[in-house]
Design a protein around this motif. Structure first.
Motif, short mmCIF file in Angstrom:
data_model
loop_
_atom_site.label_atom_id
_atom_site.label_comp_id
_atom_site.label_asym_id
_atom_site.label_seq_id
_atom_site.Cartn_x
_atom_site.Cartn_y
_atom_site.Cartn_z
N UNK A 317 0.81 -1.21 0.00
CA UNK A 317 0.00 0.00 0.00
C UNK A 317 0.84 1.26 0.00
N UNK A 318 0.37 2.29 0.72
CA UNK A 318 1.01 3.59 0.66
C UNK A 318 1.85 3.89 1.89
N UNK A 319 1.82 3.03 2.90
CA UNK A 319 2.67 3.17 4.07
C UNK A 319 2.40 4.41 4.90
N UNK A 320 1.17 4.85 4.97
CA UNK A 320 0.83 6.05 5.74
C UNK A 320 0.58 5.72 7.20
N UNK A 321 0.74 6.72 8.07
CA UNK A 321 0.30 6.54 9.45
C UNK A 321 -1.20 6.79 9.53
N UNK A 374 -6.68 -0.03 -10.30
CA UNK A 374 -5.43 0.68 -9.99
C UNK A 374 -5.29 0.89 -8.48
N UNK A 375 -5.31 -0.19 -7.69
CA UNK A 375 -5.31 -0.03 -6.23
C UNK A 375 -4.00 0.49 -5.66
N UNK A 376 -2.91 0.39 -6.41
CA UNK A 376 -1.61 0.83 -5.89
C UNK A 376 -1.22 2.22 -6.38
N UNK A 377 -2.13 2.88 -7.10
CA UNK A 377 -1.90 4.25 -7.54
C UNK A 377 -2.55 5.19 -6.53
N UNK A 378 -1.74 5.79 -5.70
CA UNK A 378 -2.24 6.60 -4.58
C UNK A 378 -3.17 7.72 -5.06
N UNK A 447 -6.32 -7.49 -1.31
CA UNK A 447 -7.01 -6.20 -1.42
C UNK A 447 -7.84 -6.12 -2.69
N UNK A 448 -7.26 -6.61 -3.80
CA UNK A 448 -7.98 -6.55 -5.08
C UNK A 448 -9.24 -7.39 -5.04
N UNK A 449 -9.15 -8.58 -4.44
CA UNK A 449 -10.32 -9.44 -4.34
C UNK A 449 -11.40 -8.79 -3.47
N UNK A 450 -10.99 -8.17 -2.37
CA UNK A 450 -11.94 -7.47 -1.51
C UNK A 450 -12.65 -6.36 -2.28
N UNK A 451 -11.90 -5.65 -3.12
CA UNK A 451 -12.49 -4.57 -3.91
C UNK A 451 -13.46 -5.10 -4.96
N UNK A 452 -13.11 -6.23 -5.60
CA UNK A 452 -14.02 -6.81 -6.59
C UNK A 452 -15.31 -7.30 -5.94
N UNK A 453 -15.20 -7.82 -4.72
CA UNK A 453 -16.40 -8.23 -3.99
C UNK A 453 -17.30 -7.01 -3.75
#
Length: 475
Positions: A317-321, A374-378, A447-453
């Motif tokens: 992911x994006x590694x945010x706090x 595009x789940x990894x494009x912030x 994450x992608x599967x969760x989003x498709x659901x």
């Protein structure tokens, strides 16, 4: 003066207003709207201001975080049950009296939380606070009965925006107060707002001069429905935690089925049911609830769970706090929805509630598909979350709340709003429980599967919206 009309059931229904069209105008309308805004803010602060204070509650009361989590879970469960019972009861005892009772319950619960010596007393107070969720449903119905169609639509959008937590500002203030004075300071603020709302309702709300429903409240049906909602809520939470085939999960599922079957049988035998079975089977009623549950199960889960977890994941992911994640992905849709919801109500009164609902769902579906691809494009995710602020927080939430009011049976004006409100809580819990195992599996694939659901569930919500049939005009 007050104008009186007769519902199909023969009960007198009152629209207090000084004007010839039977609606409030001018200063009286503005005063009523301001009063109802204060009433729903008094409840909403309990929902969104408390979260930052949970760690301090645990430390002060000497319990662990797992135990103190019940402060939120029991609150929302009580909201699902109390919203149904208290809102429908107002059809028999009057809107103003019902809202005063709700705000009284809120005030008593807040005092218990303020002076709670232990977690048990605190939880009792939170249950009473949660039951006051009927403030929203009652406010929606009062707006519909007291204002013109166009003004009702816009003002309902305002109340819907408040339901989103005012852009996260109240949570931020809650954190500041907790850091400076401890968690009890939050309940001081909530108590003051609640008492002020109670006084304003007493002074500004239209007087009760008749009942919207004849007969008496169906308490047996209310009890069966309440047991069903409780079992369903614990079925969802237990299934997500222990597995959907776990014995306790299946026991709650059995309890849910038995309670709802009992509810239907009771409703068939009551002269004044909580909501008549023929209405539950109508395309004017059940698709509203189904659309609400399915939309919350999909879009709410993406915004408030999947994307938040993805943004904080340092591997894929994006590694945010937590603070940065909330600022980037939670605050924007809430703030955008705060502006979009009143416009959505205004637009629905002119274009049509169902049409705007379908347009909102189509936009939600498109945004979710882009996020999934595009789940990894912030910045793509950020942009689509902003779109959901307009489509979901603005268009869909406003229209589902509005349809809950205008599609409700004429002889039971508060029945559908209250059941639709319960659908919000059930849908939110169900959606997170469904996608959580995929997110927890790790990796971008999970994450992608969760989003498709979530995309698939949104498609079902859109289908339900096309099954929905508009109720006849009641002018």
């Amino acid at each position: 003066m007050s104008s009186t009309r007769v519902t199909p059931s023969g009960a007198a229904s009152v629209n207090p207003a000084p004007s010839g069209d039977g609606k409030l105008h001018g200063r009286r309308a503005i005063g009523l709207v301001a009063t109802l805004i204060l009433a729903v803010v008094a409840f909403q602060l309990n929902a969104s201001m408390i979260t930052p204070a949970l760690p301090d509650m645990a430390r002060t009361l000497g319990v662990d975080i797992d135990s103190v989590s019940q402060v939120s879970s029991l609150f929302f469960l009580a909201g699902a049950v109390g919203g149904v019972l208290l809102a429908r009861w107002s059809d028999f005892i009057g809107r103003k009296r019902g809202l005063l009772i709700v705000l009284g319950i809120l005030s008593v619960g807040t005092l218990l939380c303020l002076f709670a010596p232990n977690l048990q007393i605190l939880l009792v107070g939170r249950v009473l606070q949660g039951a006051s969720s009927a403030a929203f449903q009652l406010s929606y119905v009062i707006l519909n009965e007291s204002l013109t169609k166009k003004m009702f639509a816009t003002m309902l959008g305002v109340l819907t925006a408040i339901n989103g937590g005012v852009g996260g500002v109240d949570g931020w203030i809650g954190g500041l107060l907790t850091d400076a004075f401890g968690f009890r300071s939050l309940f001081v603020v909530i108590f003051i707002v609640g008492v002020l709302a109670l006084v304003c309702v007493w002074l500004a709300a239209p007087e009760d001069t008749g009942a919207a429903s004849s007969g008496t409240m169906d308490w047996w049906g209310a009890a069966a429905l309440s047991v069903g909602l409780i079992c369903l809520t614990y079925f969802v939470s237990t299934g997500g935690a222990q597995g959907w085939a776990a014995p306790l999960t299946l026991a709650f599922l059995a309890g849910t089925v038995i309670a709802f079957v009992a509810f239907v049988q009771i409703e068939k035998r009551r002269a004044t049911p909580l909501i008549a079975v023929q209405h539950l089977k109508s395309r004017q009623v059940w698709p509203v609830i189904a659309t609400t549950v399915l939309t919350l199960s999909s879009v709410f889960a993406v915004i408030n769970f999947t994307v938040v977890m993805l943004s904080q994941n340092s591997e894929v992911g994006f590694g945010m706090n937590a603070a940065t994640s909330a600022l980037m992905f939670l605050a924007p849709p809430a703030l955008i929805g705060l502006a979009a919801a009143p416009f959505a109500g205004w637009l629905s009164a002119r274009v049509g509630w169902i049409s705007i609902l379908r347009i909102g769902l189509v936009i939600c579906l498109a945004a979710l598909v882009v996020i999934t691809l595009f789940p990894q494009s912030q910045w793509v995710v950020f942009g689509m979350i902003a779109v959901l602020g307009v489509a979901y927080n603005g268009l869909v939430l406003t229209t589902t709340n509005g349809l809950g009011v205008i599609q409700s049976p004429a002889e039971a004006p508060s029945a559908l709003p209250s059941m639709n409100s319960a659908g919000f809580g059930i849908g939110a819990s169900l959606g997170i429980a469904i996608v959580a195992p995929f997110v927890a599996s790790g990796g971008i694939g999970g994450f992608t599967l969760a989003l498709w659901v979530s995309v698939a569930i949104t498609v079902l919500a859109l289908v339900a919206s096309f099954i929905l049939k508009a109720a006849p005009s009641r002018d």
